[in-house]
Design a protein around this motif. Sequence first.
Motif, PDB file in Angstrom:
ATOM      1  N   ALA A 179      36.189  14.820  43.618  1.00 38.06           N
ATOM      2  CA  ALA A 179      36.872  14.921  42.330  1.00 38.06           C
ATOM      3  C   ALA A 179      38.343  14.535  42.470  1.00 38.06           C
ATOM      4  CB  ALA A 179      36.752  16.337  41.773  1.00 38.06           C
ATOM      5  N   LEU A 180      38.920  14.861  43.604  1.00 36.20           N
ATOM      6  CA  LEU A 180      40.333  14.558  43.828  1.00 36.20           C
ATOM      7  C   LEU A 180      40.548  13.111  44.252  1.00 36.20           C
ATOM      8  CD1 LEU A 180      43.299  15.397  44.193  1.00 36.20           C
ATOM      9  CD2 LEU A 180      42.693  16.184  46.502  1.00 36.20           C
ATOM     10  N   THR A 181      39.892  12.683  45.330  1.00 36.73           N
ATOM     11  CA  THR A 181      40.232  11.392  45.931  1.00 36.73           C
ATOM     12  C   THR A 181      39.641  10.206  45.181  1.00 36.73           C
ATOM     13  OG1 THR A 181      38.355  11.574  47.476  1.00 36.73           O
ATOM     14  CG2 THR A 181      40.507  12.407  48.210  1.00 36.73           C
ATOM     15  N   THR A 182      38.503  10.383  44.488  1.00 33.76           N
ATOM     16  CA  THR A 182      37.917   9.258  43.769  1.00 33.76           C
ATOM     17  C   THR A 182      38.864   8.732  42.699  1.00 33.76           C
ATOM     18  OG1 THR A 182      35.670  10.068  44.138  1.00 33.76           O
ATOM     19  CG2 THR A 182      35.974   8.491  42.350  1.00 33.76           C
ATOM     20  N   PHE A 183      39.521   9.657  42.001  1.00 32.11           N
ATOM     21  CA  PHE A 183      40.387   9.253  40.897  1.00 32.11           C
ATOM     22  C   PHE A 183      41.870   9.281  41.255  1.00 32.11           C
ATOM     23  CE2 PHE A 183      36.644  10.021  38.253  1.00 32.11           C
ATOM     24  CZ  PHE A 183      36.723   8.932  37.397  1.00 32.11           C
ATOM     25  N   LEU A 184      42.196   9.562  42.502  1.00 30.42           N
ATOM     26  CA  LEU A 184      43.613   9.624  42.870  1.00 30.42           C
ATOM     27  C   LEU A 184      44.312   8.281  42.681  1.00 30.42           C
ATOM     28  CD1 LEU A 184      45.771  11.558  43.834  1.00 30.42           C
ATOM     29  CD2 LEU A 184      45.139  11.024  46.198  1.00 30.42           C
ATOM     30  N   TYR A 202      52.134   6.445  48.021  1.00 25.46           N
ATOM     31  CA  TYR A 202      51.679   7.810  47.760  1.00 25.46           C
ATOM     32  C   TYR A 202      50.431   8.133  48.582  1.00 25.46           C
ATOM     33  CZ  TYR A 202      54.794   8.820  43.819  1.00 25.46           C
ATOM     34  OH  TYR A 202      55.891   9.090  43.037  1.00 25.46           O
ATOM     35  N   LEU A 203      49.503   7.200  48.605  1.00 27.77           N
ATOM     36  CA  LEU A 203      48.278   7.443  49.367  1.00 27.77           C
ATOM     37  C   LEU A 203      48.568   7.519  50.868  1.00 27.77           C
ATOM     38  CD1 LEU A 203      45.710   5.143  47.503  1.00 27.77           C
ATOM     39  CD2 LEU A 203      45.863   7.638  47.443  1.00 27.77           C
ATOM     40  N   ALA A 204      49.557   6.781  51.334  1.00 23.63           N
ATOM     41  CA  ALA A 204      49.913   6.838  52.756  1.00 23.63           C
ATOM     42  C   ALA A 204      50.392   8.231  53.141  1.00 23.63           C
ATOM     43  CB  ALA A 204      50.983   5.794  53.070  1.00 23.63           C
ATOM     44  N   VAL A 205      51.185   8.862  52.283  1.00 23.25           N
ATOM     45  CA  VAL A 205      51.632  10.235  52.542  1.00 23.25           C
ATOM     46  C   VAL A 205      50.438  11.179  52.547  1.00 23.25           C
ATOM     47  CG1 VAL A 205      52.999  12.156  51.642  1.00 23.25           C
ATOM     48  CG2 VAL A 205      53.933   9.838  51.602  1.00 23.25           C
ATOM     49  N   ALA A 305      32.049  11.836  38.014  1.00 19.29           N
ATOM     50  CA  ALA A 305      31.564  11.411  36.696  1.00 19.29           C
ATOM     51  C   ALA A 305      32.033  12.359  35.603  1.00 19.29           C
ATOM     52  CB  ALA A 305      30.036  11.325  36.714  1.00 19.29           C
ATOM     53  N   LEU A 306      32.010  13.665  35.887  1.00 15.96           N
ATOM     54  CA  LEU A 306      32.458  14.648  34.909  1.00 15.96           C
ATOM     55  C   LEU A 306      33.965  14.532  34.670  1.00 15.96           C
ATOM     56  CD1 LEU A 306      30.366  17.727  36.110  1.00 15.96           C
ATOM     57  CD2 LEU A 306      30.064  16.457  33.976  1.00 15.96           C
ATOM     58  N   VAL A 307      34.716  14.277  35.740  1.00 16.21           N
ATOM     59  CA  VAL A 307      36.153  14.077  35.578  1.00 16.21           C
ATOM     60  C   VAL A 307      36.414  12.898  34.651  1.00 16.21           C
ATOM     61  CG1 VAL A 307      38.288  13.404  36.749  1.00 16.21           C
ATOM     62  CG2 VAL A 307      36.787  15.108  37.784  1.00 16.21           C
ATOM     63  N   GLY A 308      35.704  11.796  34.895  1.00 14.93           N
ATOM     64  CA  GLY A 308      35.888  10.613  34.064  1.00 14.93           C
ATOM     65  C   GLY A 308      35.466  10.835  32.625  1.00 14.93           C
ATOM     66  N   ALA A 309      34.377  11.596  32.427  1.00 14.83           N
ATOM     67  CA  ALA A 309      33.881  11.835  31.065  1.00 14.83           C
ATOM     68  C   ALA A 309      34.831  12.701  30.252  1.00 14.83           C
ATOM     69  CB  ALA A 309      32.499  12.484  31.135  1.00 14.83           C
ATOM     70  N   LEU A 310      35.468  13.665  30.910  1.00 17.02           N
ATOM     71  CA  LEU A 310      36.346  14.586  30.181  1.00 17.02           C
ATOM     72  C   LEU A 310      37.809  14.130  30.155  1.00 17.02           C
ATOM     73  CD1 LEU A 310      34.989  18.081  31.285  1.00 17.02           C
ATOM     74  CD2 LEU A 310      34.625  16.893  29.128  1.00 17.02           C
ATOM     75  N   ALA A 311      38.133  13.109  30.928  1.00 26.27           N
ATOM     76  CA  ALA A 311      39.520  12.655  30.985  1.00 26.27           C
ATOM     77  C   ALA A 311      40.089  12.273  29.621  1.00 26.27           C
ATOM     78  CB  ALA A 311      39.655  11.485  31.959  1.00 26.27           C
ATOM     79  N   PRO A 312      39.325  11.584  28.724  1.00 25.27           N
ATOM     80  CA  PRO A 312      39.901  11.264  27.414  1.00 25.27           C
ATOM     81  C   PRO A 312      40.272  12.500  26.599  1.00 25.27           C
ATOM     82  CG  PRO A 312      37.980   9.898  27.846  1.00 25.27           C
ATOM     83  CD  PRO A 312      38.010  10.947  28.907  1.00 25.27           C
ATOM     84  N   ARG A 313      39.572  13.617  26.825  1.00 21.60           N
ATOM     85  CA  ARG A 313      39.856  14.825  26.060  1.00 21.60           C
ATOM     86  C   ARG A 313      40.900  15.720  26.753  1.00 21.60           C
ATOM     87  NH1 ARG A 313      34.358  17.662  24.335  1.00 21.60           N
ATOM     88  NH2 ARG A 313      33.529  15.687  25.089  1.00 21.60           N
ATOM     89  N   LEU A 314      40.716  15.928  28.066  1.00 20.73           N
ATOM     90  CA  LEU A 314      41.608  16.843  28.789  1.00 20.73           C
ATOM     91  C   LEU A 314      42.813  16.153  29.392  1.00 20.73           C
ATOM     92  CD1 LEU A 314      38.974  18.963  30.785  1.00 20.73           C
ATOM     93  CD2 LEU A 314      40.071  19.548  28.618  1.00 20.73           C
ATOM     94  N   GLY A 315      42.686  14.866  29.627  1.00 21.41           N
ATOM     95  CA  GLY A 315      43.653  14.156  30.454  1.00 21.41           C
ATOM     96  C   GLY A 315      43.120  14.070  31.874  1.00 21.41           C
ATOM     97  N   LEU A 316      43.426  12.993  32.560  1.00 26.42           N
ATOM     98  CA  LEU A 316      42.873  12.781  33.893  1.00 26.42           C
ATOM     99  C   LEU A 316      43.333  13.858  34.869  1.00 26.42           C
ATOM    100  CD1 LEU A 316      41.156  11.040  35.738  1.00 26.42           C
ATOM    101  CD2 LEU A 316      43.157   9.588  36.157  1.00 26.42           C
ATOM    102  N   ALA A 317      44.607  14.215  34.826  1.00 21.81           N
ATOM    103  CA  ALA A 317      45.128  15.216  35.764  1.00 21.81           C
ATOM    104  C   ALA A 317      44.442  16.561  35.577  1.00 21.81           C
ATOM    105  CB  ALA A 317      46.635  15.361  35.590  1.00 21.81           C
ATOM    106  N   ALA A 318      44.272  16.999  34.326  1.00 27.60           N
ATOM    107  CA  ALA A 318      43.623  18.282  34.063  1.00 27.60           C
ATOM    108  C   ALA A 318      42.155  18.247  34.464  1.00 27.60           C
ATOM    109  CB  ALA A 318      43.758  18.641  32.583  1.00 27.60           C
TER     110      ALA A 318
END
Length: 371
Positions: A179-184, A202-205, A305-318
């Motif tokens: 959930a974290l690294t796929t969408f980072l 950022y990814l290097a850090v 997949a759930l992160v991507g589906a809810l991102a338009p409603r919650l925002g990607l970070a949330a």
Amino acid sequence: MTLICTAVGGWCAGLASDRWGRVAVLRATIAWYAIATFLAGFAGGFDSLLVLRCLQGFGFGGEWAAGAALISEYAGTRYRGRVLGAVQSGWAVGWAVALAGYALAFSALPAAWSWRVMFWAGVAPALLVIALRRTLGDPPVYLRGRAKVSPLRIFRPDLLRVTVFGALLGLGSHGGYYALTTFLPTYLRGTRGLTVLGTTAYLAVFITASFFGYLVSGLLADRIGRRRNIVAFAALCLLSLPLYLLVPLNDLGALLASAPLGFFSAGIPGGLGSLFAELFPTAVRGSGQGFCYNLGRVIAAAFPALVGALAPRLGLAAGIALFAGLAYALAAVAALCLPETRADDGRVSGAAVAGGHAYGGPDPYGAPGSH
């Protein structure tokens, strides 16, 4: 689909490594992965890429199942945590090399070719097969303890509890990480507005911190115990997620916050190898490790997949914070329900010894001086 096939490949390779040997199966899975990855670079469309990514997943999942059993059986009880943590840190090294290739390919090549070049570079691990064929044999403890057992042995009453909670621990670990690294990278480009080179920094850090997270987790697994180590890192992940994703930070603050997030998120997978190895007797170690580590990948595949589906409603970070947080909380609870396998007298305690009695005596894997 790649993650689902990874899970299936992991369990099948674990079963095969119990029957035909750790090294033979490791060689086969590395070659399978390298060839499938190389061929993915020639995909002509979505359907062919999907098929090749599924084939790639079988090899990718199988590598860990056979390799973790092999390394854990060569490592002594006292140093098993740090040895497997060091081996797991190779993930961060490989990711760093891939990141450098990503920055170079996507900056210097047309978009139509850059992703293909990245897949073609994946043939490099096939070179390891040559080295493994010439220099490495199966551990003596495996050769002494191997036996023909049912593939369902890990679901019998004496091992069922550790199998169930081990699988839940694998689910929590992978679910949070995916959930974290796929969408980072998407979060860094879309939400923070970074370029390819900015995303790389950022990814290097994050990756550098992950490298040290694997090493420290392995060391702590030997010092404070396998279970306590995982619970501690899961709790620290729950603290660092909202700091990085939900607290408004400037670019420098976000860059610095990448370090603890990368460090803590690596701690859980860094400690899984030694714990899973000691939960199962030799005859079913590959099967048990492969099942617990990889079954979580099937369900964890839904988290991105759930992160991507809810991102338009919650925002990607949330969305990332919500599902990664739920996963890490599950990992902590599952770890607390498992026995502690590290013992001060050098013996492997808990299910590994108990399970060993089913084969006529304590598992030699945990006997003092057996390594």
